[in-house]
Design a protein around this motif. Structure first.
Motif, PDB file in Angstrom:
ATOM      1  N   GLU A 249      -2.155  72.087  29.747  1.00 35.22           N
ATOM      2  CA  GLU A 249      -1.262  71.399  28.824  1.00 35.22           C
ATOM      3  C   GLU A 249      -1.098  72.256  27.569  1.00 35.22           C
ATOM      4  O   GLU A 249      -1.889  73.170  27.310  1.00 35.22           O
ATOM      5  CB  GLU A 249      -1.798  70.014  28.458  1.00 35.22           C
ATOM      6  CG  GLU A 249      -3.114  70.022  27.696  1.00 35.22           C
ATOM      7  CD  GLU A 249      -3.507  68.621  27.251  1.00 35.22           C
ATOM      8  OE1 GLU A 249      -2.606  67.859  26.837  1.00 35.22           O
ATOM      9  OE2 GLU A 249      -4.698  68.296  27.304  1.00 35.22           O
ATOM     10  N   VAL A 250      -0.046  71.961  26.818  1.00 37.42           N
ATOM     11  CA  VAL A 250       0.215  72.654  25.559  1.00 37.42           C
ATOM     12  C   VAL A 250      -0.039  71.680  24.419  1.00 37.42           C
ATOM     13  O   VAL A 250       0.507  70.568  24.406  1.00 37.42           O
ATOM     14  CB  VAL A 250       1.658  73.176  25.504  1.00 37.42           C
ATOM     15  CG1 VAL A 250       1.966  73.768  24.128  1.00 37.42           C
ATOM     16  CG2 VAL A 250       1.890  74.229  26.582  1.00 37.42           C
ATOM     17  N   GLN A 251      -0.892  72.062  23.467  1.00 34.22           N
ATOM     18  CA  GLN A 251      -1.210  71.229  22.320  1.00 34.22           C
ATOM     19  C   GLN A 251      -0.669  71.901  21.063  1.00 34.22           C
ATOM     20  O   GLN A 251      -0.902  73.094  20.842  1.00 34.22           O
ATOM     21  CB  GLN A 251      -2.713  71.016  22.205  1.00 34.22           C
ATOM     22  CG  GLN A 251      -3.317  70.275  23.394  1.00 34.22           C
ATOM     23  CD  GLN A 251      -4.827  70.203  23.338  1.00 34.22           C
ATOM     24  OE1 GLN A 251      -5.464  70.764  22.448  1.00 34.22           O
ATOM     25  NE2 GLN A 251      -5.422  69.493  24.290  1.00 34.22           N
ATOM     26  N   LEU A 252       0.061  71.118  20.250  1.00 29.15           N
ATOM     27  CA  LEU A 252       0.677  71.641  19.042  1.00 29.15           C
ATOM     28  C   LEU A 252      -0.117  71.231  17.814  1.00 29.15           C
ATOM     29  O   LEU A 252      -0.668  70.131  17.747  1.00 29.15           O
ATOM     30  CB  LEU A 252       2.114  71.143  18.912  1.00 29.15           C
ATOM     31  CG  LEU A 252       3.056  71.499  20.071  1.00 29.15           C
ATOM     32  CD1 LEU A 252       4.443  70.928  19.817  1.00 29.15           C
ATOM     33  CD2 LEU A 252       3.134  73.001  20.266  1.00 29.15           C
ATOM     34  N   GLY A 270       0.783  53.503  14.661  1.00 24.14           N
ATOM     35  CA  GLY A 270       0.254  53.171  15.982  1.00 24.14           C
ATOM     36  C   GLY A 270      -0.428  54.311  16.705  1.00 24.14           C
ATOM     37  O   GLY A 270      -0.776  54.187  17.892  1.00 24.14           O
ATOM     38  N   GLY A 271      -0.653  55.430  16.027  1.00 22.10           N
ATOM     39  CA  GLY A 271      -1.357  56.548  16.649  1.00 22.10           C
ATOM     40  C   GLY A 271      -2.845  56.508  16.337  1.00 22.10           C
ATOM     41  O   GLY A 271      -3.336  55.600  15.667  1.00 22.10           O
ATOM     42  N   GLU A 272      -3.548  57.522  16.828  1.00 20.11           N
ATOM     43  CA  GLU A 272      -4.980  57.655  16.558  1.00 20.11           C
ATOM     44  C   GLU A 272      -5.207  58.939  15.775  1.00 20.11           C
ATOM     45  O   GLU A 272      -4.598  59.972  16.065  1.00 20.11           O
ATOM     46  CB  GLU A 272      -5.770  57.705  17.864  1.00 20.11           C
ATOM     47  CG  GLU A 272      -5.602  56.478  18.739  1.00 20.11           C
ATOM     48  CD  GLU A 272      -6.325  56.618  20.069  1.00 20.11           C
ATOM     49  OE1 GLU A 272      -7.167  57.546  20.185  1.00 20.11           O
ATOM     50  OE2 GLU A 272      -6.031  55.833  20.981  1.00 20.11           O
ATOM     51  N   ALA A 273      -6.106  58.876  14.792  1.00 20.71           N
ATOM     52  CA  ALA A 273      -6.369  60.040  13.952  1.00 20.71           C
ATOM     53  C   ALA A 273      -7.868  60.220  13.797  1.00 20.71           C
ATOM     54  O   ALA A 273      -8.587  59.274  13.457  1.00 20.71           O
ATOM     55  CB  ALA A 273      -5.712  59.874  12.589  1.00 20.71           C
ATOM     56  N   GLY A 274      -8.333  61.435  14.059  1.00 26.57           N
ATOM     57  CA  GLY A 274      -9.736  61.741  13.867  1.00 26.57           C
ATOM     58  C   GLY A 274     -10.035  62.086  12.420  1.00 26.57           C
ATOM     59  O   GLY A 274      -9.146  62.088  11.559  1.00 26.57           O
ATOM     60  N   GLY A 292       0.494  58.626  23.526  1.00 31.89           N
ATOM     61  CA  GLY A 292      -0.638  59.252  24.206  1.00 31.89           C
ATOM     62  C   GLY A 292      -0.685  60.759  24.176  1.00 31.89           C
ATOM     63  O   GLY A 292      -1.563  61.369  24.793  1.00 31.89           O
ATOM     64  N   ALA A 293       0.270  61.406  23.471  1.00 33.76           N
ATOM     65  CA  ALA A 293       0.270  62.868  23.406  1.00 33.76           C
ATOM     66  C   ALA A 293      -0.692  63.344  22.326  1.00 33.76           C
ATOM     67  O   ALA A 293      -0.670  62.851  21.189  1.00 33.76           O
ATOM     68  CB  ALA A 293       1.672  63.390  23.127  1.00 33.76           C
ATOM     69  N   ARG A 294      -1.529  64.303  22.669  1.00 36.80           N
ATOM     70  CA  ARG A 294      -2.509  64.819  21.720  1.00 36.80           C
ATOM     71  C   ARG A 294      -1.887  65.922  20.863  1.00 36.80           C
ATOM     72  O   ARG A 294      -1.119  66.741  21.350  1.00 36.80           O
ATOM     73  CB  ARG A 294      -3.707  65.376  22.487  1.00 36.80           C
ATOM     74  CG  ARG A 294      -4.878  65.760  21.607  1.00 36.80           C
ATOM     75  CD  ARG A 294      -6.056  66.212  22.468  1.00 36.80           C
ATOM     76  NE  ARG A 294      -7.218  66.528  21.660  1.00 36.80           N
ATOM     77  CZ  ARG A 294      -8.386  66.943  22.156  1.00 36.80           C
ATOM     78  NH1 ARG A 294      -8.513  67.097  23.475  1.00 36.80           N
ATOM     79  NH2 ARG A 294      -9.396  67.210  21.364  1.00 36.80           N
ATOM     80  N   PHE A 295      -2.219  65.940  19.570  1.00 37.88           N
ATOM     81  CA  PHE A 295      -1.749  66.996  18.687  1.00 37.88           C
ATOM     82  C   PHE A 295      -2.758  67.139  17.534  1.00 37.88           C
ATOM     83  O   PHE A 295      -3.718  66.371  17.425  1.00 37.88           O
ATOM     84  CB  PHE A 295      -0.345  66.697  18.147  1.00 37.88           C
ATOM     85  CG  PHE A 295      -0.269  65.478  17.255  1.00 37.88           C
ATOM     86  CD1 PHE A 295      -0.276  65.601  15.872  1.00 37.88           C
ATOM     87  CD2 PHE A 295      -0.177  64.205  17.806  1.00 37.88           C
ATOM     88  CE1 PHE A 295      -0.199  64.479  15.042  1.00 37.88           C
ATOM     89  CE2 PHE A 295      -0.107  63.081  16.993  1.00 37.88           C
ATOM     90  CZ  PHE A 295      -0.117  63.220  15.602  1.00 37.88           C
ATOM     91  N   TYR A 296      -2.531  68.118  16.682  1.00 31.46           N
ATOM     92  CA  TYR A 296      -3.426  68.388  15.561  1.00 31.46           C
ATOM     93  C   TYR A 296      -2.609  68.462  14.284  1.00 31.46           C
ATOM     94  O   TYR A 296      -1.429  68.826  14.290  1.00 31.46           O
ATOM     95  CB  TYR A 296      -4.181  69.707  15.750  1.00 31.46           C
ATOM     96  CG  TYR A 296      -5.099  69.728  16.945  1.00 31.46           C
ATOM     97  CD1 TYR A 296      -6.448  69.401  16.805  1.00 31.46           C
ATOM     98  CD2 TYR A 296      -4.620  70.043  18.197  1.00 31.46           C
ATOM     99  CE1 TYR A 296      -7.299  69.398  17.886  1.00 31.46           C
ATOM    100  CE2 TYR A 296      -5.459  70.047  19.312  1.00 31.46           C
ATOM    101  CZ  TYR A 296      -6.792  69.728  19.146  1.00 31.46           C
ATOM    102  OH  TYR A 296      -7.634  69.718  20.234  1.00 31.46           O
ATOM    103  N   LEU A 297      -3.252  68.135  13.178  1.00 29.48           N
ATOM    104  CA  LEU A 297      -2.656  68.292  11.852  1.00 29.48           C
ATOM    105  C   LEU A 297      -3.526  69.241  11.051  1.00 29.48           C
ATOM    106  O   LEU A 297      -4.764  69.176  11.107  1.00 29.48           O
ATOM    107  CB  LEU A 297      -2.542  66.945  11.145  1.00 29.48           C
ATOM    108  CG  LEU A 297      -1.583  65.923  11.792  1.00 29.48           C
ATOM    109  CD1 LEU A 297      -1.607  64.615  11.020  1.00 29.48           C
ATOM    110  CD2 LEU A 297      -0.165  66.481  11.876  1.00 29.48           C
ATOM    111  N   LEU A 298      -2.863  70.136  10.288  1.00 27.83           N
ATOM    112  CA  LEU A 298      -3.583  71.157   9.523  1.00 27.83           C
ATOM    113  C   LEU A 298      -3.084  71.185   8.091  1.00 27.83           C
ATOM    114  O   LEU A 298      -1.891  71.246   7.844  1.00 27.83           O
ATOM    115  CB  LEU A 298      -3.370  72.535  10.164  1.00 27.83           C
ATOM    116  CG  LEU A 298      -3.858  73.733   9.364  1.00 27.83           C
ATOM    117  CD1 LEU A 298      -5.377  73.741   9.280  1.00 27.83           C
ATOM    118  CD2 LEU A 298      -3.352  75.037   9.969  1.00 27.83           C
ATOM    119  N   GLN A 299      -4.028  71.145   7.163  1.00 29.50           N
ATOM    120  CA  GLN A 299      -3.743  71.409   5.760  1.00 29.50           C
ATOM    121  C   GLN A 299      -4.391  72.750   5.439  1.00 29.50           C
ATOM    122  O   GLN A 299      -5.604  72.864   5.342  1.00 29.50           O
ATOM    123  CB  GLN A 299      -4.290  70.306   4.867  1.00 29.50           C
ATOM    124  CG  GLN A 299      -4.018  70.538   3.374  1.00 29.50           C
ATOM    125  CD  GLN A 299      -4.627  69.445   2.518  1.00 29.50           C
ATOM    126  OE1 GLN A 299      -4.652  68.269   2.883  1.00 29.50           O
ATOM    127  NE2 GLN A 299      -5.119  69.832   1.340  1.00 29.50           N
TER     128      GLN A 299
END
Length: 301
Positions: A249-252, A270-274, A292-299
């Motif tokens: 899979e491709v994760q952004l 309605g999403g999930e955040a770690g 249900g799509a997994r992604f990441y957030l970056l600061q």
């Protein structure tokens, strides 16, 4: 008048040629017919090759088919024969020389009784030979056309363009061009809020993925900070490979100005955040959207 020596003549009895000799001869005949501009089948003395001096250090290879190796290095790498090989009483080549550019390469058939064996008899490659050529892509193509196996696809490196092959006799060759003058590196653009900051190709087998994309796209890799993680050099946006997935899979990863505020909005929608985790390049959090799509957030720091 009857020839008195007729009684001494023996009948002509056909013999079966050595299978390896027959195979090599057949291959050379095919090349001569299909590639009329290739190297002539007859061996002639090349005075220029004889004039190439021996360097302080000269490679001397043991191969399991010296006659085939001589043909291969001449046809694939443009080597020139330095005189005729020395053939032993049992038919093995005891010594042969080739001029390769301004260097000399010596080789001989295997002599197990003297402890001289080729790489395949010893279980694999034990050394590499670097050969500088004018056109790396063409040299690799010619070598593979004549039976070499690709080890590393041709790509540009800071020290020049290179590719690597294993020849049909088990020796590894790094085919390289002279390095070009280095150009100042251009600064990478800084992604803005909402831009894709990083792409991770998550796969079950990173070694297989590196080989595949290295050959298809010419990707080069550097070890990443995560276990079985690999950074892909020079792509835009930046990208990498990660292992351990049950399916590819491709994760952004998206850039945000304020990670805490972005995580609040993920949960609100309605999403999930770690939880944010420090990284060498800033704060990052693992998230899942409302489908249900997994992604990441970056600061970024």
């Amino acid at each position: 008048m009857t020839d008195p020596f007729d009684a001494l003549r023996l009948p002509v009895t056909p013999v079966t040629p050595d299978p390896r000799f027959a195979e090599r001869l057949r291959a050379r005949l095919e090349r001569a017919l299909l590639e009329p501009r290739s190297t002539p089948m007859t061996t002639t003395t090349d005075q220029a090759a004889l004039d190439v001096p021996l360097a302080t250090l000269t490679p001397y290879l043991a191969v399991d088919d010296a006659r085939g190796a001589l043909d291969f290095y001449v046809e694939a790498f443009g080597a020139r024969r330095r005189g005729e090989p020395i053939v032993m009483e049992d038919g093995r080549i005891g010594h042969a020389e080739l001029a390769v550019g301004g260097s000399v390469l010596m080789l001989a058939d295997e002599f197990p009784e003297l402890g001289l064996l080729g790489p395949r008899a010893r279980g694999g490659v034990s050394q590499s030979l670097r050969l500088q050529v004018a056109d790396v892509d063409e040299a690799v193509r010619r070598a593979m056309q004549r039976g070499a196996a690709l080890v590393r696809a041709v790509a540009d490196y800071p020290h020049g363009r290179q590719g690597a092959v294993d020849d049909p006799f088990g020796h590894r060759w790094i085919l390289a061009s002279a390095p070009t003058a280095a150009r100042p590196a251009e600064p990478e653009p800084v992604p803005g809020h909402g831009d894709v900051a990083y792409i991770t190709h998550v796969v079950p087998d990173t070694a297989a993925a590196r080989r595949f994309y290295g050959e298809v796209l010419g990707w080069r890799y550097a070890a990443g900070s995560a276990e079985d993680g690999w950074h892909i050099e020079g792509t835009a946006p930046m990208a990498g490979l990660g292992g351990g997935a049950t399916r590819p899979e491709v994760q952004l990863c998206y850039q945000v100005d304020d990670l805490a505020e972005a995580l609040r909005r993920v949960r609100e929608q309605g999403g999930e955040a770690g939880e944010p985790a420090p990284r060498p390049y800033g704060l990052m959090a693992d998230c899942v959207d409302n489908q249900g799509a997994r992604f990441y957030l970056l600061q970024s720091s």
